[in-house]
Design an enzyme around this catalytic site. Sequence first.
Site, mmCIF file in Angstrom:
data_model
loop_
_atom_site.group_PDB
_atom_site.id
_atom_site.type_symbol
_atom_site.label_atom_id
_atom_site.label_comp_id
_atom_site.label_asym_id
_atom_site.label_seq_id
_atom_site.Cartn_x
_atom_site.Cartn_y
_atom_site.Cartn_z
ATOM 1 N N LYS A 79 41.282 47.250 36.713
ATOM 2 C CA LYS A 79 42.637 46.691 36.728
ATOM 3 C C LYS A 79 43.575 47.666 37.433
ATOM 4 O O LYS A 79 43.471 48.891 37.235
ATOM 5 C CB LYS A 79 43.076 46.446 35.277
ATOM 6 C CG LYS A 79 44.403 45.727 35.118
ATOM 7 C CD LYS A 79 44.668 45.444 33.642
ATOM 8 C CE LYS A 79 45.965 44.721 33.400
ATOM 9 N NZ LYS A 79 46.195 44.426 31.973
ATOM 10 N N SER A 160 47.232 39.845 30.692
ATOM 11 C CA SER A 160 47.582 40.231 32.042
ATOM 12 C C SER A 160 46.408 40.713 32.892
ATOM 13 O O SER A 160 46.571 40.923 34.089
ATOM 14 C CB SER A 160 48.647 41.330 31.998
ATOM 15 O OG SER A 160 48.101 42.479 31.347
ATOM 16 N N SER A 184 45.836 41.332 26.357
ATOM 17 C CA SER A 184 45.602 41.194 27.799
ATOM 18 C C SER A 184 44.166 41.267 28.272
ATOM 19 O O SER A 184 43.885 40.907 29.404
ATOM 20 C CB SER A 184 46.418 42.228 28.562
ATOM 21 O OG SER A 184 47.705 41.715 28.739
#
Length: 499
Positions: A79, A160, A184
């Site tokens: 990420k 996210s 997330s």
Amino acid sequence: MNKLTSYTIKEIHKAYRDKLLTPTSFVDLCLQKAKQTSELNAFVTLTEDIAENHGIQSEKRFYIDKNSKPLDGITIGVKDNFCTNNVRTTCASEMLRDFVPTYDATVYSRLRESGACLVGKTNLDEFAMGAGTIDSIFGPTRNPWGYKRNDNSWRIAGGSSGGSAVAVSSGACVAALGSDTGGSTRNPAALCGIVGLKPTYGLVSRYGLIPLVNSMDVPGILTRNIDDAAKILNCIAGPDNLDSTTIKKKFKPVTMKEEFDLTHVRIGIPKEYHCEGMSPEVLDTWRFVTDLLENQKAVIKTVSLPNTSVSIAVYSILNQCEVTSNMARYDGLEYGLRTSEDYSTEELYASTRSQGFNNVVRSRIFSGNYFLLRQNYEKYFIKALQLRRLISDDFKKVFKGDGAVDILLTPTTLTDAPTFEEFSSKHNRDQCAFQDYCTQPANMAGIPALSIPIRLSKNKLPLSLQLMGPNLSEELLLNVAKKIETIVQFPSLESVNLN
Ligand code: GLN
């Protein structure tokens, strides 16, 4: 190739040993897949040269040195809020669009020490604030399930860490790192039909993870099956001198049992998680797995976590207070965006921060400052901290003493993946309040939680459930999840049809 995307780490390593596949050819296949599926927008940066180089190193260790590492030739996505030396790390924000760190996050360096090959940095909501991966300066990430080119009714990936979830589910990498502050990792894993593990707070180092809410952030793991999640956890967990909040005790690697016996495992069904807005299909899936576990001789009990209903409000106050403090570092002076040299210091702060952050980040900074004002501090911040303690105590009580349970079973999300149109019509605050209802409490208590896909909805989209346990119960969670995985046989997304 399509079949390969559903192989486990163990199977990939066997294929390497049998010379049916080599690390370099597998890295190439994953890069090809990432390019073929580029319109899903899973990656912010594809690190082709790095991946190839890592593949060559793995291949040498495999066949020449004959001294391979646990993740040699295993492709990963990271990420884009984890620092990677010499590879830009943007947090999907204008503020860090060109930021190139000079060091690696501990989790990434541990994956590298284990031989993993970096395919790329993945998309996210700006600074990980969101539940859909729609608020990124690079555009939204699309869910591969049901995706058809030129069809506007595509689904969100969840967030996210939506880029990481899509990269794994579409076959561009075997595993990915996400971050989990309020859900997330579990949320996008649930909507994309893969496994998402949020370890116990402090079990995995946060060093090099750009902070959102320091007291809740945990690096998360996204994989296509439970065994892989356990393998990745074993490579990244354990104390780190660079993060003083890591648990000091030596980490005992988790062991996965081939035949886990559920007899006498006590599973709690928290009644407060039957909440408004939960779709009948999710409810039905929850019941289905409860029955399934009971048939395996687990002991099912209804339990109560009475403070669940305030959890969203408490999370949101604490989130915004910590966000305010964390975002103060972006001032246009040290790193990140600087709008102009000609301004006074105050003007520079104001213009850099108004151009560098999106509306969501700015509004959280704004509310956080409000909650922290001297006249509001007791009323909001201190009160929220007290309630957080009660939420955490609720979990402690159900895991201890008379009538205690070993783990909890709940849904991960309240529905299957909404369409982009439907989701983006709501305010970010409402998106999170709805999407993260079942996931945020575990972050406030610091306990481990994982999401596992169960079956497909009427829309042919993944429906997933969540398991939560007391601190450091990862081994039990993973073994129970594996048992469920073996029984339900969730279909893998064999091929993403982009034609
Ligand atoms: N949706 C939540 C938020 O925006 C959780 C985010 C996260 O876990 N990073 O705060």
